[in-house]
Scaffold this motif. Structure first.
Motif, mmCIF file in Angstrom:
data_model
loop_
_atom_site.group_PDB
_atom_site.id
_atom_site.type_symbol
_atom_site.label_atom_id
_atom_site.label_comp_id
_atom_site.label_asym_id
_atom_site.label_seq_id
_atom_site.Cartn_x
_atom_site.Cartn_y
_atom_site.Cartn_z
ATOM 1 N N GLN A 14 0.790 -1.220 0.032
ATOM 2 C CA GLN A 14 0.123 0.057 -0.051
ATOM 3 C C GLN A 14 0.849 1.127 0.096
ATOM 4 O O GLN A 14 1.749 1.468 0.746
ATOM 5 C CB GLN A 14 -0.814 0.037 1.231
ATOM 6 N N ASP A 70 1.918 -1.177 4.510
ATOM 7 C CA ASP A 70 1.090 -2.504 4.725
ATOM 8 C C ASP A 70 1.318 -3.162 3.251
ATOM 9 O O ASP A 70 1.499 -2.800 2.184
ATOM 10 C CB ASP A 70 -0.291 -2.504 4.781
ATOM 11 N N GLU A 75 1.528 -5.523 8.422
ATOM 12 C CA GLU A 75 0.818 -4.503 8.610
ATOM 13 C C GLU A 75 1.870 -3.298 9.251
ATOM 14 O O GLU A 75 2.509 -3.765 10.301
ATOM 15 C CB GLU A 75 -0.413 -4.267 9.359
ATOM 16 N N ARG A 91 -4.463 4.685 4.552
ATOM 17 C CA ARG A 91 -5.583 4.023 5.154
ATOM 18 C C ARG A 91 -6.791 5.055 5.406
ATOM 19 O O ARG A 91 -6.535 6.179 5.496
ATOM 20 C CB ARG A 91 -5.052 3.633 6.578
#
Length: 92
Positions: A14, A70, A75, A91
């Motif tokens: 991510q 992540d 994470e 997020r």
């Protein structure tokens, strides 16, 4: 001397921007045995090549999570994520 066996894998990581790209790729490349790391901002895929006798996907994924991103395996911790620049926060 044997030629080192390179493994190529793709993992999900991510992130949002070019700063994320640099952070993700640098975290991966700091791991001994990683020969290349290229993160695609659109697909969120990190293309990795590494020597399996030196490292593993788990070790690389942990290093990336430790840098604040992540992966499909680990994470980033809340404090590390919170310290990212606002443009890097993925997020919701």
């Amino acid at each position: 001397m044997e030629a080192k066996e390179q493994k190529t894998v793709i993992i999900q990581v991510q992130g949002n921007c070019s700063m994320c790209k640099a952070r993700i790729e640098n975290a991966a490349k700091e791991i001994s045995g990683v020969s290349s790391a290229n993160w695609d901002q659109k697909t969120k895929q990190l293309h990795l090549s590494f020597d399996e006798s030196d490292t593993s996907v788990e070790r690389i994924s942990k290093a990336i999570a430790k840098a604040g991103h992540d992966t499909n395996k680990y994470e980033a911790d809340i404090a590390t994520y919170a310290a990212l620049p606002n443009c890097c926060k993925y997020r919701k």
